[in-house]
Enzyme design. Structure first.
Site, short mmCIF file in Angstrom:
data_model
loop_
_atom_site.label_atom_id
_atom_site.label_comp_id
_atom_site.label_asym_id
_atom_site.label_seq_id
_atom_site.Cartn_x
_atom_site.Cartn_y
_atom_site.Cartn_z
N THR A 6 44.02 40.61 34.96
CA THR A 6 44.51 41.86 35.54
C THR A 6 43.43 42.94 35.60
O THR A 6 43.42 43.74 36.53
CB THR A 6 45.71 42.41 34.74
OG1 THR A 6 45.36 42.51 33.37
CG2 THR A 6 46.92 41.50 34.88
N ARG A 7 42.50 42.95 34.67
CA ARG A 7 41.43 43.96 34.70
C ARG A 7 40.47 43.75 35.85
O ARG A 7 39.73 44.65 36.22
CB ARG A 7 40.68 43.99 33.37
CG ARG A 7 41.50 44.63 32.27
CD ARG A 7 40.77 44.58 30.98
NE ARG A 7 40.85 43.19 30.51
CZ ARG A 7 40.39 42.78 29.35
NH1 ARG A 7 39.79 43.61 28.54
NH2 ARG A 7 40.51 41.52 28.98
N MET A 8 40.49 42.54 36.42
CA MET A 8 39.61 42.26 37.56
C MET A 8 40.21 42.81 38.85
O MET A 8 39.54 42.80 39.88
CB MET A 8 39.39 40.75 37.68
CG MET A 8 38.62 40.19 36.51
SD MET A 8 38.38 38.42 36.64
CE MET A 8 36.98 38.38 37.76
#
Length: 72
Positions: free
Chosen positions: A15-17
Site C-alpha cells: 500500500t505504501r507504494m
C-alpha cells in the site's frame, strides 16, 4: 546437507507504494521482484522452496508457477 528449505515472504499488499499491483509483482529489469528471489534460491541449491502468499495470492502463484510450494 540435506533438506534445506527456503521461505520466501510474498504476502505484502504494498500500500505504501501507492500501486494497484502487489509489491512483489513489480518488475525490476524485466522480471517481477519475486522471480528474482526465486531465481537466487534455486541457484543456491535449496531442496524446497515455500512461498508465503496473502494479498494477490493467485497473481503471485501465476507468476511463480510450480517453482515453489505455497502457504496462505
Amino acid at each position: 546437507m540435506a533438506n534445506r528449505f527456503a521461505v520466501v515472504l510474498a504476502a505484502g499488499q504494498g500500500t505504501r507504494m501507492k500501486s494497484k499491483l502487489y509489491k512483489v509483482l513489480h518488475k525490476v529489469c524485466g522480471k517481477a521482484m519475486v522471480e528474482h528471489v526465486i531465481d537466487q534460491v534455486e541457484e543456491a541449491g535449496f531442496d524446497h522452496v515455500v512461498t508465503i502468499v496473502g494479498h494477490g495470492a493467485d497473481s503471485v502463484k501465476q507468476v511463480i508457477g510450480d517453482r515453489s510450494e505455497y502457504v496462505l
